[in-house]
Write a protein that holds these residues in place. Structure first.
Motif, mmCIF file in Angstrom:
data_model
loop_
_atom_site.group_PDB
_atom_site.id
_atom_site.type_symbol
_atom_site.label_atom_id
_atom_site.label_comp_id
_atom_site.label_asym_id
_atom_site.label_seq_id
_atom_site.Cartn_x
_atom_site.Cartn_y
_atom_site.Cartn_z
ATOM 1 N N GLN A 1 44.594 68.572 32.138
ATOM 2 C CA GLN A 1 43.524 68.011 31.316
ATOM 3 C C GLN A 1 44.080 67.098 30.226
ATOM 4 O O GLN A 1 43.486 66.066 29.918
ATOM 5 N N ALA A 2 45.228 67.453 29.656
ATOM 6 C CA ALA A 2 45.839 66.616 28.621
ATOM 7 C C ALA A 2 46.293 65.288 29.198
ATOM 8 O O ALA A 2 46.104 64.231 28.569
ATOM 9 N N VAL A 3 46.888 65.313 30.378
ATOM 10 C CA VAL A 3 47.329 64.077 31.018
ATOM 11 C C VAL A 3 46.121 63.214 31.376
ATOM 12 O O VAL A 3 46.137 61.995 31.193
ATOM 13 N N SER A 4 45.070 63.853 31.858
ATOM 14 C CA SER A 4 43.856 63.118 32.202
ATOM 15 C C SER A 4 43.245 62.460 30.960
ATOM 16 O O SER A 4 42.842 61.290 31.001
ATOM 17 N N GLN A 5 43.205 63.194 29.857
ATOM 18 C CA GLN A 5 42.665 62.647 28.612
ATOM 19 C C GLN A 5 43.535 61.502 28.098
ATOM 20 O O GLN A 5 43.024 60.492 27.630
ATOM 21 N N ALA A 6 44.851 61.642 28.221
ATOM 22 C CA ALA A 6 45.753 60.577 27.782
ATOM 23 C C ALA A 6 45.546 59.312 28.612
ATOM 24 O O ALA A 6 45.564 58.205 28.077
ATOM 25 N N ALA A 7 45.340 59.481 29.909
ATOM 26 C CA ALA A 7 45.094 58.322 30.769
ATOM 27 C C ALA A 7 43.778 57.640 30.403
ATOM 28 O O ALA A 7 43.695 56.400 30.368
#
Length: 94
Positions: free
Chosen positions: A28-34
């Motif tokens: 979820q953190a990687v998705s939000q960063a993207a």
């Protein structure tokens, strides 16, 4: 002896073992960063268009481009670390 019924049963058992589970906080953190990166790039496009039409001051354009450059450098650094980790995994003996 392997029959089609045995194969189907084995397939059903193996299928549940490899189905993806719920995404964890890292995903979820990687998705939000993207998503944040994409929003930053969209902001640069909007400000650049506004600067070309005279609706945005040049100072704002330069500031937005500097923020986008920092975001791009961060993304590239993360990508490099991921590639490096992947290559390290490939070098591990099996």
């Amino acid at each position: 002896m392997l029959t089609s019924l045995n194969a189907a049963t084995a397939y059903s058992a193996a299928r549940t073992a490899v189905t993806p589970g719920p995404s964890g906080p890292a995903v979820q953190a990687v998705s939000q960063a993207a998503e944040d990166f994409a929003a930053q790039m969209g902001k640069v496009d909007a400000v650049a268009t506004g600067a070309m039409t005279g609706q945005v001051e040049t100072h704002r354009l330069v500031q937005t481009i500097a923020e986008a450059e920092l975001a791009m450098e961060t993304v590239v650094a993360i990508r490099d670390k991921v590639v490096e980790a992947y290559q390290e995994i490939l070098r591990m003996p099996v």
